[in-house]
Design an enzyme around this catalytic site. Sequence first.
Site, PDB file in Angstrom:
ATOM      1  N   GLY A  60      13.396 -24.926  48.210  1.00 26.46           N
ATOM      2  CA  GLY A  60      13.908 -26.223  47.534  1.00 26.46           C
ATOM      3  C   GLY A  60      15.128 -27.179  48.134  1.00 26.46           C
ATOM      4  O   GLY A  60      15.680 -27.083  49.039  1.00 26.46           O
ATOM      5  N   GLY A  63      18.221 -34.478  47.201  1.00 30.01           N
ATOM      6  CA  GLY A  63      19.311 -35.880  47.488  1.00 30.01           C
ATOM      7  C   GLY A  63      20.115 -35.002  48.197  1.00 30.01           C
ATOM      8  O   GLY A  63      20.572 -36.441  49.464  1.00 30.01           O
ATOM      9  N   ASP A 176      25.606 -26.914  33.416  1.00 34.68           N
ATOM     10  CA  ASP A 176      24.801 -27.941  33.026  1.00 34.68           C
ATOM     11  C   ASP A 176      23.703 -26.532  33.169  1.00 34.68           C
ATOM     12  O   ASP A 176      22.730 -26.721  34.024  1.00 34.68           O
ATOM     13  CB  ASP A 176      24.616 -28.848  35.194  1.00 34.68           C
TER      14      ASP A 176
END
Length: 320
Positions: A60, A63, A176
């Site tokens: 993975g 940014g 999240d």
Amino acid sequence: MNGSARTGTHAPSGWTPWGLQGGSSGSQDLPTLSVGGPSESRPLEKGLFAERYVLRRVIGSGGMGTVYQAWDELCGQSVALKVLEATGPRNPGAQERFRREAKLARRISHPNVARVFELGSAQGRSFLTMEYVEGEDLRTLLAREGSLSAVRAARLAVEVCAGLEAAHHASVAHRDLKPANVLVERGGRVVLTDFGIARALEDSPEEGLTRIHGLVGTPQYMAPEQLTEGKVDGRTDLYAVGLLLYEMLVGQPAFAQSTSLKAAFERMGAPPPDPRDRREVPAELAQVVRGCLAVSPAERPANARAVTRTLEAWLTGERV
């Protein structure tokens, strides 16, 4: 995040540590809101990192950094190694958020939450290691299989709630929760990851990341109070549970068009979606979905354990 304790068979589209979403190979995940632009990522070369971890492959990237599958020579096991890349004036809070992630994640000890092992620095970069999970994320599973059977969806939701119950007991809200952050191990265990934008429930709004770093989360899975007030508690995560259960039962997101912040605000005035409008679903499970998706947190179940009890009662045939 309890980091990206990512999977053995699936490389995620991006690493979502504290509200950042990056692109890489694989299917694209929904964008996550953040403050500040990404910095250049410099993947590590294969070899020994921090005099302990043998890098195997990238699983993975985004940014803020890169996640690797690595072999821990000291402990003799595979781990997910997350390396912070984004530092400096463009991301002044990167180190703070990285440490916060590890600190909050280490509060939680439960089979349904990926474990964080070590926080350190090497070669001028901060890193943390966490449990490596052999399997795939729920986003990939649903993309391949579509809707799940009611029983399977309920069982997966029970394990999601078990992980959340442990997090909330440790005074940590995820903030999240979405299919990309729910891993399904090959043996069937569900593991919650990516507590990177989590907030300690005892923090005041002024002390939490919501006020300091702006609005964070994935619009399609954000609860109304996250969008309007930045207020977060355990019931905020239960809203996301309702969305997960809806998606597992129907095979499509409840708010398929609400991928932007504007669309997320627009759907707030609508009544909670009923999965039975799109697919034949047991009434008890539809009621759980609608209860979790109540606009007001006060109208949702009191806690994750309450949702678990309802789902388990349905699974065992008891009266709900």
